[in-house]
Design a protein around this motif. Structure first.
Motif, PDB file in Angstrom:
ATOM      1  N   TYR A   6       0.812  -1.214   0.000  1.00  0.00           N
ATOM      2  CA  TYR A   6       0.000   0.000   0.000  1.00  0.00           C
ATOM      3  C   TYR A   6       0.849   1.268   0.000  1.00  0.00           C
ATOM      4  CZ  TYR A   6      -4.345  -2.573   0.669  1.00  0.00           C
ATOM      5  OH  TYR A   6      -5.433  -3.397   0.492  1.00  0.00           O
ATOM      6  N   ALA A   7       2.125   1.153   0.382  1.00  0.00           N
ATOM      7  CA  ALA A   7       3.015   2.314   0.362  1.00  0.00           C
ATOM      8  C   ALA A   7       3.761   2.456  -0.960  1.00  0.00           C
ATOM      9  CB  ALA A   7       4.029   2.218   1.509  1.00  0.00           C
ATOM     10  N   ALA A   8       3.706   1.415  -1.809  1.00  0.00           N
ATOM     11  CA  ALA A   8       4.401   1.467  -3.099  1.00  0.00           C
ATOM     12  C   ALA A   8       3.797   2.543  -3.991  1.00  0.00           C
ATOM     13  CB  ALA A   8       4.332   0.098  -3.772  1.00  0.00           C
ATOM     14  N   GLY A   9       4.610   3.029  -4.929  1.00  0.00           N
ATOM     15  CA  GLY A   9       4.149   4.118  -5.780  1.00  0.00           C
ATOM     16  C   GLY A   9       3.074   3.714  -6.765  1.00  0.00           C
ATOM     17  N   THR A  10       3.268   2.579  -7.433  1.00  0.00           N
ATOM     18  CA  THR A  10       2.338   2.130  -8.460  1.00  0.00           C
ATOM     19  C   THR A  10       2.033   0.639  -8.268  1.00  0.00           C
ATOM     20  OG1 THR A  10       4.075   1.452 -10.013  1.00  0.00           O
ATOM     21  CG2 THR A  10       3.332   3.769 -10.108  1.00  0.00           C
ATOM     22  N   MET A  11       1.069   0.164  -9.048  1.00  0.00           N
ATOM     23  CA  MET A  11       0.722  -1.249  -8.990  1.00  0.00           C
ATOM     24  C   MET A  11       1.920  -2.118  -9.357  1.00  0.00           C
ATOM     25  SD  MET A  11      -2.434  -1.673  -8.034  1.00  0.00           S
ATOM     26  CE  MET A  11      -2.680  -3.346  -8.585  1.00  0.00           C
ATOM     27  N   ARG A  12       2.696  -1.713 -10.368  1.00  0.00           N
ATOM     28  CA  ARG A  12       3.870  -2.506 -10.761  1.00  0.00           C
ATOM     29  C   ARG A  12       4.908  -2.505  -9.641  1.00  0.00           C
ATOM     30  NH1 ARG A  12       6.163  -4.983 -15.275  1.00  0.00           N
ATOM     31  NH2 ARG A  12       7.927  -6.135 -14.420  1.00  0.00           N
ATOM     32  N   ASP A  13       5.077  -1.362  -8.988  1.00  0.00           N
ATOM     33  CA  ASP A  13       5.988  -1.300  -7.842  1.00  0.00           C
ATOM     34  C   ASP A  13       5.536  -2.264  -6.748  1.00  0.00           C
ATOM     35  OD1 ASP A  13       7.472   0.671  -9.061  1.00  0.00           O
ATOM     36  OD2 ASP A  13       6.416   2.322  -8.066  1.00  0.00           O
ATOM     37  N   ALA A  14       4.240  -2.300  -6.496  1.00  0.00           N
ATOM     38  CA  ALA A  14       3.712  -3.181  -5.454  1.00  0.00           C
ATOM     39  C   ALA A  14       4.002  -4.642  -5.786  1.00  0.00           C
ATOM     40  CB  ALA A  14       2.212  -2.957  -5.285  1.00  0.00           C
ATOM     41  N   LEU A  15       3.869  -5.017  -7.065  1.00  0.00           N
ATOM     42  CA  LEU A  15       4.159  -6.391  -7.473  1.00  0.00           C
ATOM     43  C   LEU A  15       5.641  -6.704  -7.273  1.00  0.00           C
ATOM     44  CD1 LEU A  15       3.039  -9.011  -8.727  1.00  0.00           C
ATOM     45  CD2 LEU A  15       3.683  -8.096 -10.959  1.00  0.00           C
ATOM     46  N   ASP A  16       6.509  -5.741  -7.602  1.00  0.00           N
ATOM     47  CA  ASP A  16       7.948  -5.946  -7.396  1.00  0.00           C
ATOM     48  C   ASP A  16       8.256  -6.176  -5.922  1.00  0.00           C
ATOM     49  OD1 ASP A  16       8.412  -5.628 -10.088  1.00  0.00           O
ATOM     50  OD2 ASP A  16       9.005  -3.521  -9.936  1.00  0.00           O
ATOM     51  N   GLN A  17       7.610  -5.415  -5.050  1.00  0.00           N
ATOM     52  CA  GLN A  17       7.842  -5.580  -3.609  1.00  0.00           C
ATOM     53  C   GLN A  17       7.280  -6.911  -3.103  1.00  0.00           C
ATOM     54  OE1 GLN A  17       9.935  -3.520  -2.278  1.00  0.00           O
ATOM     55  NE2 GLN A  17       9.874  -2.337  -4.180  1.00  0.00           N
ATOM     56  N   LEU A  18       6.188  -7.341  -3.696  1.00  0.00           N
ATOM     57  CA  LEU A  18       5.620  -8.635  -3.321  1.00  0.00           C
ATOM     58  C   LEU A  18       6.600  -9.750  -3.662  1.00  0.00           C
ATOM     59  CD1 LEU A  18       3.181 -10.100  -2.134  1.00  0.00           C
ATOM     60  CD2 LEU A  18       2.175 -10.150  -4.423  1.00  0.00           C
ATOM     61  N   ASN A  19       7.248  -9.653  -4.808  1.00  0.00           N
ATOM     62  CA  ASN A  19       8.261 -10.639  -5.168  1.00  0.00           C
ATOM     63  C   ASN A  19       9.475 -10.552  -4.243  1.00  0.00           C
ATOM     64  OD1 ASN A  19       7.180 -12.163  -7.301  1.00  0.00           O
ATOM     65  ND2 ASN A  19       7.617 -10.552  -8.778  1.00  0.00           N
ATOM     66  N   ARG A  20       9.824  -9.340  -3.860  1.00  0.00           N
ATOM     67  CA  ARG A  20      10.993  -9.140  -3.005  1.00  0.00           C
ATOM     68  C   ARG A  20      10.781  -9.685  -1.601  1.00  0.00           C
ATOM     69  NH1 ARG A  20      13.180  -3.068  -1.356  1.00  0.00           N
ATOM     70  NH2 ARG A  20      14.798  -3.709   0.124  1.00  0.00           N
ATOM     71  N   PHE A  21       9.603  -9.443  -1.030  1.00  0.00           N
ATOM     72  CA  PHE A  21       9.370  -9.773   0.374  1.00  0.00           C
ATOM     73  C   PHE A  21       8.349 -10.887   0.593  1.00  0.00           C
ATOM     74  CE2 PHE A  21      10.599  -5.164   0.677  1.00  0.00           C
ATOM     75  CZ  PHE A  21      11.799  -5.363   1.360  1.00  0.00           C
ATOM     76  N   GLY A  22       7.880 -11.484  -0.487  1.00  0.00           N
ATOM     77  CA  GLY A  22       6.784 -12.449  -0.363  1.00  0.00           C
ATOM     78  C   GLY A  22       7.058 -13.615   0.559  1.00  0.00           C
ATOM     79  N   ARG A  23       8.331 -13.995   0.735  1.00  0.00           N
ATOM     80  CA  ARG A  23       8.639 -15.121   1.624  1.00  0.00           C
ATOM     81  C   ARG A  23       8.182 -14.854   3.050  1.00  0.00           C
ATOM     82  NH1 ARG A  23      14.508 -17.045   2.091  1.00  0.00           N
ATOM     83  NH2 ARG A  23      13.454 -18.648   3.338  1.00  0.00           N
ATOM     84  N   LEU A  24       8.086 -13.579   3.410  1.00  0.00           N
ATOM     85  CA  LEU A  24       7.645 -13.258   4.765  1.00  0.00           C
ATOM     86  C   LEU A  24       6.185 -13.658   4.983  1.00  0.00           C
ATOM     87  CD1 LEU A  24       9.264  -9.735   5.273  1.00  0.00           C
ATOM     88  CD2 LEU A  24      10.085 -11.955   6.111  1.00  0.00           C
ATOM     89  N   VAL A  25       5.416 -13.723   3.901  1.00  0.00           N
ATOM     90  CA  VAL A  25       4.008 -14.128   3.994  1.00  0.00           C
ATOM     91  C   VAL A  25       3.892 -15.638   3.819  1.00  0.00           C
ATOM     92  CG1 VAL A  25       1.681 -13.770   3.114  1.00  0.00           C
ATOM     93  CG2 VAL A  25       3.343 -11.912   3.014  1.00  0.00           C
ATOM     94  N   THR A  26       4.360 -16.122   2.685  1.00  0.00           N
ATOM     95  CA  THR A  26       4.271 -17.542   2.362  1.00  0.00           C
ATOM     96  C   THR A  26       5.619 -17.997   1.823  1.00  0.00           C
ATOM     97  OG1 THR A  26       1.986 -17.127   1.661  1.00  0.00           O
ATOM     98  CG2 THR A  26       2.903 -19.293   1.172  1.00  0.00           C
ATOM     99  N   ASP A  27       6.304 -18.814   2.587  1.00  0.00           N
ATOM    100  CA  ASP A  27       7.637 -19.276   2.210  1.00  0.00           C
ATOM    101  C   ASP A  27       7.498 -20.647   1.572  1.00  0.00           C
ATOM    102  OD1 ASP A  27      10.348 -19.338   1.924  1.00  0.00           O
ATOM    103  OD2 ASP A  27      10.764 -19.933   3.984  1.00  0.00           O
ATOM    104  N   ILE A  28       7.474 -20.670   0.247  1.00  0.00           N
ATOM    105  CA  ILE A  28       7.219 -21.910  -0.473  1.00  0.00           C
ATOM    106  C   ILE A  28       8.168 -22.003  -1.668  1.00  0.00           C
ATOM    107  CG2 ILE A  28       4.839 -22.459   0.160  1.00  0.00           C
ATOM    108  CD1 ILE A  28       5.663 -20.210  -2.768  1.00  0.00           C
ATOM    109  N   ALA A  29       8.187 -23.166  -2.290  1.00  0.00           N
ATOM    110  CA  ALA A  29       9.015 -23.354  -3.474  1.00  0.00           C
ATOM    111  C   ALA A  29       8.356 -22.715  -4.689  1.00  0.00           C
ATOM    112  CB  ALA A  29       9.245 -24.836  -3.727  1.00  0.00           C
ATOM    113  N   VAL A  30       9.182 -22.152  -5.551  1.00  0.00           N
ATOM    114  CA  VAL A  30       8.706 -21.435  -6.730  1.00  0.00           C
ATOM    115  C   VAL A  30       9.424 -21.965  -7.963  1.00  0.00           C
ATOM    116  CG1 VAL A  30       8.676 -19.171  -7.866  1.00  0.00           C
ATOM    117  CG2 VAL A  30       8.130 -19.359  -5.437  1.00  0.00           C
TER     118      VAL A  30
END
Length: 342
Positions: free
Chosen positions: A90-114
């Motif tokens: 929600y603090a990211a500048g744009t929707m694409r920025d938010a997706l980039d941050q989700l990829n960067r920090f997503g393990r903190l939510v769900t740590d799974i194999a990709v």
């Protein structure tokens, strides 16, 4: 009770949010907390095994008589209330920025194999822009696929300018009887039994502004998340790293200790020593993973024995049956019949 395992895990905040949602709809909060191994005041950054989260979600669905509880939980909860990753989005500048941050920090939510370098990827195809979730769904957890997509779509609606975020969804699982509810929550048609889990999304949406918090807050959130990622990496066991490496190639039937050792930067003997120090060994981890996933596939009731043997990397059904019987004392077909009450 504190759980620190990072082998296929979710943040406790997600489990606590699910339990709170279920309790508001009639479920026994104490029973669900016990199933997840949590206390009401557990640190939301504590890890809960993905298997425990799945079991808790399914118990909540039964308690609330709501097969679509994963969809309803995702639809009604605010991601920012459940995880620091939601705040960063929600603090990211744009929707694409938010997706980039989700990829960067997503393990903190769900740590799974990709399967691949990133959890979520965007690719332009003949019929539009597709966002693909590259999570390896082993053992099968279709509720996580549905809740992930519903959370994405529901969380973006406030930032639109009249154009829908998604226009079509594809999921690899079959309709669990909640297909109509999933289509309603997403607001798009859903193709079940597809080759991937993906959303066809608007190109224009990538540049839509979010920035719900000041820029300095975004920096603070990211610094905090970086510290949590470092802590997560420090707590990860060698056994957990081996399991994460095994998941994408388990079906190949060519898994070996030297192969995994090279991938993780160990010599073969170095890997064996590291695992021995944790009280385990490579062959035991491989056999344990295969058995856990076999139980999940058999319990789901959708895959044949031949399909399960292939998915777990056995040479044939006979090899799978022998391995399964060594673990449980009964053949897989007999075990499945027992679970079905036959």
């Amino acid at each position: 009770m504190t759980l620190t395992t990072t082998r296929q895990s979710v943040a406790a905040g997600m489990a606590l949010g699910l339990i709170s949602h279920a309790a508001q709809h009639g479920a026994d909060r104490a029973a669900l907390l016990a199933m997840a191994g949590l206390q009401p005041d557990t640190d939301p950054n504590t890890r809960v095994p993905l298997s425990a989260y799945a079991a808790t979600m399914r118990a909540a669905a039964r308690s609330c008589d709501d097969p679509a509880i994963a969809i309803h939980f995702a639809e009604s909860s605010n991601f920012a209330d459940l995880s620091i990753v939601g705040l960063i989005g929600y603090a990211a500048g744009t929707m694409r920025d938010a997706l980039d941050q989700l990829n960067r920090f997503g393990r903190l939510v769900t740590d799974i194999a990709v399967a691949g370098p990133a959890r979520f990827t965007l690719a332009m195809e003949a019929d539009g822009l597709w966002l693909t979730d590259n999570r390896i769904d082993v053992p099968p957890f279709p509720e996580l696929t549905e809740s992930t997509f519903v959370r994405m779509v529901a969380g973006t609606r406030q930032f639109g300018q009249g154009e829908p975020y998604a226009t079509l969804a594809e999921v690899t699982h079959q309709d669990r009887g909640t297909g109509a509810e999933l289509a309603r929550a997403l607001g798009v048609p859903v193709r079940f039994g597809a080759a991937r889990n993906a959303l066809r999304v608007s190109v224009a949406w990538q540049d839509y502004r979010i920035a719900q918090y000041p820029r300095y807050a975004f920096g603070l959130f990211c610094e905090h998340a970086d510290r949590l990622l470092a802590d997560l990496a420090a707590r990860e066991t060698v056994a957990g790293a081996v399991e994460r490496a095994l998941l994408p190639i388990l079906h190949s039937g060519t898994v070996s200790a030297p192969q995994i050792a090279r991938q993780l930067g160990y010599s073969e003997q170095g890997l064996y020593r590291a695992l021995k120090a944790e009280g385990t060994h490579f062959e035991g981890l491989l056999a344990g993973m295969r058995h856990r996933f076999a139980l999940a596939y058999l319990g789901a009731g959708r895959a044949t024995l031949a399909e399960i043997a292939y998915l777990l990397g056995y040479s044939d059904v006979s090899a799978f049956s022998r391995a399964f019987k060594r673990q449980t004392g009964v053949a897989p077909a007999h075990w499945r019949a027992q679970q079905a009450g036959g």
